[in-house]
Design an enzyme around this catalytic site. Structure first.
Site, PDB file in Angstrom:
ATOM      1  N   GLU A  47       0.856  -1.190   0.000  1.00  0.00           N
ATOM      2  CA  GLU A  47       0.000   0.000   0.000  1.00  0.00           C
ATOM      3  C   GLU A  47       0.895   1.244   0.000  1.00  0.00           C
ATOM      4  OE1 GLU A  47      -1.590   0.708   3.925  1.00  0.00           O
ATOM      5  OE2 GLU A  47      -3.347   1.761   3.144  1.00  0.00           O
ATOM      6  N   ASN A 202       0.239  -0.917   5.461  1.00  0.00           N
ATOM      7  CA  ASN A 202       1.090  -0.116   6.347  1.00  0.00           C
ATOM      8  C   ASN A 202       0.420  -0.186   7.709  1.00  0.00           C
ATOM      9  OD1 ASN A 202       2.978   2.234   4.740  1.00  0.00           O
ATOM     10  ND2 ASN A 202       1.425   1.224   3.515  1.00  0.00           N
TER      11      ASN A 202
HETATM   12  N1  ING Z   1      -3.584   0.560   8.656  1.00  0.00           N
HETATM   13  C1  ING Z   1      -4.059  -0.149   9.701  1.00  0.00           C
HETATM   14  C2  ING Z   1      -4.553  -1.563   9.429  1.00  0.00           C
HETATM   15  O1  ING Z   1      -5.729  -1.846   9.435  1.00  0.00           O
HETATM   16  C3  ING Z   1      -4.401   0.122  11.939  1.00  0.00           C
HETATM   17  C4  ING Z   1      -4.987   0.565  10.636  1.00  0.00           C
HETATM   18  C5  ING Z   1      -3.363   0.845  12.464  1.00  0.00           C
HETATM   19  C6  ING Z   1      -4.809  -1.063  12.513  1.00  0.00           C
HETATM   20  C7  ING Z   1      -2.746   0.411  13.637  1.00  0.00           C
HETATM   21  C8  ING Z   1      -4.218  -1.503  13.685  1.00  0.00           C
HETATM   22  C9  ING Z   1      -3.180  -0.775  14.230  1.00  0.00           C
HETATM   23  O2  ING Z   1      -3.681  -2.401   9.305  1.00  0.00           O
HETATM   24  C10 ING Z   1      -4.130   0.820   7.446  1.00  0.00           C
HETATM   25  N2  ING Z   1      -3.360   1.557   6.637  1.00  0.00           N
HETATM   26  O3  ING Z   1      -5.253   0.432   7.134  1.00  0.00           O
END
Ligand code: ING
Length: 329
Positions: A47, A202
């Site tokens: 991503e 990410n």
């Molecule tokens: N990132 C994350 C994901 O779902 C997140 C959102 C951040 C989840 C930190 C858990 C911890 O993997 C993206 N870019 O969707």
């Protein structure tokens, strides 16, 4: 003759805020050439693979809407794909006869902002695009956070949903990061016969809304992709941008997962690394034609709530209306 796709999951280490597109494209070219040398048919990048994960910062001066000087914010988006700075990747892929999937921030001519994936086949032709459906994080600046997760400010939710494409002698779909945590992502493509789902991510190790999840990030990452693969009889290629990027520790753990749910290959580092496996697409029907024969075993008339409602509904036992709602008329 089995239908086998040799896939290179091209994990990236950190991309710094100041890294130029040219320097990043050079790193992508090294991984692409690695893939060609390893006999890959397809190389999958993460991503937002062209820039640092910029939603970690509050970059405009707007309150509810994006406003003010958006010069830096706009600098992280592509207004064309390929554009002058990404054309070398398309050219080299065509020369090598290798396909690829690339994550980037898309700014459309009419001003829409999407978190986007593009799929290119071995002949260098764009097979399709995917725009991220599930956008995590928050919309407004939350200064008390160690870092922001302003994807909901800087990206719109896809209006197009999940689609599959005939490519690489199979049926290929795409998803991005948070999408991988939602079972609907896999099932909607499973219902379209998907045999390989490409997912870039990410994922910071710190999750501000509930830090108790921090030590479970790696477990949750493979859990959801292995489940999605198994329950839909599909290969899943999960590709990270990992390492410490602008001070934020991000999960690596890139993995190639078989329709059995088994991890058949995974990254050993948190930097730029190509993880390679030969994926037998005919393995999918070992699950699609038995345990998960959707036509034979699924009960869509029992699942109405899933498509009808967003959040949970307090369905009280004995409430005739509740029971009625559960069985789609
Ligand atoms: N990132 C994350 C994901 O779902 C997140 C959102 C951040 C989840 C930190 C858990 C911890 O993997 C993206 N870019 O969707």
């Amino acid at each position: 003759m089995t239908r086998s796709v040799r896939v290179g999951a091209a994990q990236l280490g950190p991309i710094a805020r100041a890294d130029s597109r040219e320097s990043v494209v050079e790193r992508l070219l090294v991984l692409l050439r690695d893939g060609a040398a390893s006999g890959c048919d397809l190389v999958v990048f993460p991503e937002l693979a062209l820039t640092t994960f910029f939603p970690r910062w509050y970059l405009d001066e707007g309150d509810v809407e994006i406003a003010g000087d958006t010069t830096e914010l706009d600098s992280y988006y592509e207004t064309e794909m390929p554009g002058p700075l990404t054309q070398p990747l398309f050219d080299e892929a065509r020369r090598l006869g290798i396909g690829f999937c690339l994550g980037y921030a898309e700014l459309t001519p009419d001003g829409h902002r999407y978190n986007t994936y593009v799929l290119v086949d071995g002949g260098g032709d764009i097979v399709g695009h995917y725009r991220k459906v599930h956008i995590p994080g928050h919309e407004m600046h939350e200064p008390e956070r160690q870092f922001q997760h302003l994807e909901r400010r800087y990206f719109e939710e896809s209006p197009e949903g999940f689609h599959v494409h005939k490519a690489f002698d199979g049926i290929v779909g795409m998803a991005i990061c948070n999408d991988r945590r939602w079972p609907e992502t896999y099932r909607v493509m499973g219902l379209q016969g998907v045999e390989m789902i490409l997912i870039g991510y990410n994922t910071p190790l710190h999750y501000a809304p509930d830090p108790s999840q921090n030590p479970l990030q790696a477990f949750h990452n493979h859990l959801v992709m292995q489940a999605g693969a198994y329950q839909n009889g599909t290969w899943v290629i999960g590709v990270a941008k990992g390492g410490v990027e602008e001070g934020v520790e991000s999960l690596a753990q890139t993995a190639i997962i078989a329709p059995s749910g088994q991890v058949v290959a995974q990254a050993a580092t948190i930097g730029d690394e190509l993880v390679v496996a030969s994926c037998d697409l005919d393995m999918c029907e070992k699950y699609k034609k038995t345990l998960f024969d959707f036509d034979r075993y699924r009960r869509p008339e029992m699942y109405g709530l899933i498509a009808k409602t967003g959040g949970p509904r307090a369905l009280v036992e004995g409430d005739p209306d509740a029971l009625k709602e559960q069985h789609d008329e």
